[in-house]
Design an enzyme around this catalytic site. Sequence first.
Site, PDB file in Angstrom:
ATOM      1  N   HIS A   1     -17.338  -6.412  25.795  1.00  0.00           N
ATOM      2  CA  HIS A   1     -17.099  -6.002  24.408  1.00  0.00           C
ATOM      3  C   HIS A   1     -17.999  -6.754  23.432  1.00  0.00           C
ATOM      4  O   HIS A   1     -18.548  -6.182  22.493  1.00  0.00           O
ATOM      5  CB  HIS A   1     -15.636  -6.258  24.025  1.00  0.00           C
ATOM      6  CG  HIS A   1     -14.694  -5.234  24.554  1.00  0.00           C
ATOM      7  ND1 HIS A   1     -13.648  -5.560  25.367  1.00  0.00           N
ATOM      8  CD2 HIS A   1     -14.654  -3.890  24.401  1.00  0.00           C
ATOM      9  CE1 HIS A   1     -12.990  -4.454  25.685  1.00  0.00           C
ATOM     10  NE2 HIS A   1     -13.574  -3.434  25.109  1.00  0.00           N
TER      11      HIS A   1
ATOM     12  N   ASN B   1     -22.331   1.362  34.060  1.00  0.00           N
ATOM     13  CA  ASN B   1     -21.759   0.020  34.201  1.00  0.00           C
ATOM     14  C   ASN B   1     -20.583   0.015  35.187  1.00  0.00           C
ATOM     15  O   ASN B   1     -20.552  -0.773  36.130  1.00  0.00           O
ATOM     16  CB  ASN B   1     -21.302  -0.501  32.847  1.00  0.00           C
ATOM     17  CG  ASN B   1     -22.447  -0.665  31.871  1.00  0.00           C
ATOM     18  OD1 ASN B   1     -23.565  -0.994  32.255  1.00  0.00           O
ATOM     19  ND2 ASN B   1     -22.195  -0.404  30.604  1.00  0.00           N
ATOM     20  N   ASP B   2     -19.610   0.899  34.962  1.00  0.00           N
ATOM     21  CA  ASP B   2     -18.464   0.962  35.863  1.00  0.00           C
ATOM     22  C   ASP B   2     -18.865   1.489  37.231  1.00  0.00           C
ATOM     23  O   ASP B   2     -18.346   1.032  38.258  1.00  0.00           O
ATOM     24  CB  ASP B   2     -17.364   1.848  35.264  1.00  0.00           C
ATOM     25  CG  ASP B   2     -16.370   1.039  34.441  1.00  0.00           C
ATOM     26  OD1 ASP B   2     -16.117  -0.124  34.783  1.00  0.00           O
ATOM     27  OD2 ASP B   2     -15.860   1.558  33.434  1.00  0.00           O
TER      28      ASP B   2
ATOM     29  N   GLY C   1     -21.147   6.715  33.664  1.00  0.00           N
ATOM     30  CA  GLY C   1     -20.942   5.375  33.130  1.00  0.00           C
ATOM     31  C   GLY C   1     -21.547   4.377  34.095  1.00  0.00           C
ATOM     32  O   GLY C   1     -20.872   3.922  35.027  1.00  0.00           O
TER      33      GLY C   1
ATOM     34  N   ARG D   1     -15.160   9.635  23.605  1.00  0.00           N
ATOM     35  CA  ARG D   1     -14.490   9.226  24.841  1.00  0.00           C
ATOM     36  C   ARG D   1     -13.087   8.735  24.499  1.00  0.00           C
ATOM     37  O   ARG D   1     -12.924   7.777  23.749  1.00  0.00           O
ATOM     38  CB  ARG D   1     -15.260   8.111  25.549  1.00  0.00           C
ATOM     39  CG  ARG D   1     -14.656   7.745  26.910  1.00  0.00           C
ATOM     40  CD  ARG D   1     -15.332   6.541  27.521  1.00  0.00           C
ATOM     41  NE  ARG D   1     -15.027   5.305  26.789  1.00  0.00           N
ATOM     42  CZ  ARG D   1     -15.570   4.126  27.060  1.00  0.00           C
ATOM     43  NH1 ARG D   1     -16.475   4.014  28.015  1.00  0.00           N
ATOM     44  NH2 ARG D   1     -15.245   3.054  26.351  1.00  0.00           N
TER      45      ARG D   1
ATOM     46  N   CYS E   1     -24.747   6.843  30.296  1.00  0.00           N
ATOM     47  CA  CYS E   1     -24.514   5.876  29.227  1.00  0.00           C
ATOM     48  C   CYS E   1     -24.834   4.486  29.739  1.00  0.00           C
ATOM     49  O   CYS E   1     -24.162   3.991  30.649  1.00  0.00           O
ATOM     50  CB  CYS E   1     -23.052   5.923  28.764  1.00  0.00           C
ATOM     51  SG  CYS E   1     -22.538   7.516  28.128  1.00  0.00           S
TER      52      CYS E   1
END
Length: 759
Positions: A397, A660-661, A658, A539, A708
């Site tokens: 974050h 990153n995930d 996504g 999202r 993303c």
Amino acid sequence: MTTNNSYVADISALRLTDAEEAGGKGANMGELVAAGLPVPPGFVLLRGGYQAAMRAGGVAAELAALHREALSEVDNSARLGELCQRMQALVSKAGVSDDVRAQALESYAKLGSNCVVAVRSSATGEDGADASFAGMNRTLTNIAGGEDLIDAVTQCWASLFSPRVITYRASRGFTADPAMAVVVQQMVNSEKSGVAFSADPSTGARDHLVIEAALGLGEVVVSGKVQPDTYVVDKKTLQVRDFSIGYQAFKIERGADGHDVIVELTPEQAQERVLDDDALRRVAELVVATENHHGCPQDVEWAIADGKTWLVQARPITMLYDDEVPEESGESGVLVRGLAAAPGTASGKIRVLRTPQEGSRLQDNEILVAPMTNPDWLPAIRRAAALVTETGGMTCHAAIVARELRVPCVVGARDATTLLHDGHLVTVDGARGTVTAGAATSQAQVVAAPPPAVAQVSETTGTKIYVNLAIPDTAEAVAAQDVDGVGLLRAEFLLTQALSGRHPREMIARGEQADLVDAVVASIGRIAAAFGSRPVVYRATDFRSNEFRGLKGGEAYEPVEHNPMIGYRGCYRYVQEPDLFALELQALARVREQNPNVHLMIPFVRTRWELESCLAQVDASPLGKQRGLHRWVMAEVPSVMFWLPEYIAMGIDGVSIGSNDLTQLVLGVDRDSDICAELFDESDGAVLDAIGRIISTARKHGITSSLCGQAPSTNPAFAEHLVRMGITSVSVNPDAVTATRRTVAAAERRLLLESVRGT
């Protein structure tokens, strides 16, 4: 310049000191004439003409009152739109008063019988050193005849009161009653045209200039409709340092009837160099002369007709990146070191905070040091000069918010809260990941957002370049860039603001659901309005249980999970708590009544049955009954590779990877772990294979595919992989838009060359 009774001035009579009356555009053109540079003839209908017309029409006082109200309603898109319609109607009602009309037509007649002109807005504050207003107000071309001229002037005046202009003015602190001058200038029937910058807008380098060129009218360059030639020229020697030949499938010319016509080009013409050495040198000379006259870097539009080169517009480059990167000074003075998360350098006094509830202790422009941040920290991060956290990776974050707010940030700086102490003066370098003692001797500029001018030299790509957004504050500035829309609008930060630190169940228990929905509608609406017709993909909320638990009252509602990253989150949560999801769907439905460019994306989908249940909720809601709604899923869980064909059969028409995930779950690496950071690699072969399978399935079934993440902007090889796989878009943080478009454009050019050469 003019007498008190005159509402018109010849361009040649204007200087920068006349900017208040002639607007930035008009004053800048007058300076070019004063410098002896070639400028098409024309005149400016001064600001006083607008003001006199509004007074004569009896609408001036009402306009002023409505404008003041509109500035206070920029967060309420519905109300702002209503006010803007009323103001524009008043301007049209007043029209051009007789005395102003007479002077405008007299000046127009001096240009020649039915001269074809461009009519351009030149609002107060426009094209200045602090705010370009690029593309904000109206420009009308190929205007011929007195009545058409008067109508075009009225349209320019009315454009002062569009929602995006009001929002932009509010964001830049322009609160005075707006007024507008209008530039009327003979059209140049361009054979070749383009834009030029006397400093590199992407790096800030002052030792060379950048020229973009295309065939026909310059609209194709400034609007990004074609891929122009790009030339990099040494400013001292005027020798070409580098160039790339674009691909221009068509050009725009003025037809025999005075209107623009599109002329298709052959493949050979499309790949020809636009400017030969002589023409290029002439443009470069004029750009250097423009900068020398003004004494600061300039953004110039130029055109060539009948062998003569004209300057048709010039303005200061509103912001430049600093290309001077100081040498690393070794370990001397480094107090802590972590991961470089958001670029920029800032000096200030330290403030160590351990919880977001302590945020009120942070003074403006202090350095915020915290164990870790979540969306609750947003108010504090806004006020911080820089941010340092003990844990976290590049996708945590803290890093996401800091990059969007352009706050220098270092994450994963272990023991920072114990090694750094309140009140000590330090310098945070977000590009190197260091915190050093004392103030910087040469502090790098922290740029708030890439200026609209950067967008004008961006390359054209077949692959859409979207942005990731999390908060409404930066929406207008980001929307002014050369971006194709919002590929990822994160709900978590918007919801945190709407909740004011409370758990949503806490608000529901107090009967405050309506307040929550209103706040979310206002935030999403502001972002959607800023992007106009460009898509904004929202999202839905993907708070993890540990983040929800940290909200006020959260302990009463949230489970304790040892691994919340793969726990109670995303789509499954909507299935289990449909009443919360219904509030989110209600908010989106209200937003789309005014902004149908907003679409829905479902995050962290693991199985077919949970998505089926979730989509049933959407279909049963007011949102599901609206026409044109696109339904996306995030591809974050490897199971999507198996289930995607069935998801598409259920009505999913977009998939966003996504990265990153997906990387986290393919490689088994906690994306927020600074200890395992070197293992987190989006370019790992296994991750690329998963991405390739998802894109291939999307192509086979004819749906949109996106990704993303930051990798396309920082890793050219990764970007080329995506382009070769056939991805239709990528979505990156706002600070990476220009780099990403250039990287993707280079990859697309290589593919075109390989196709042509048969390699």
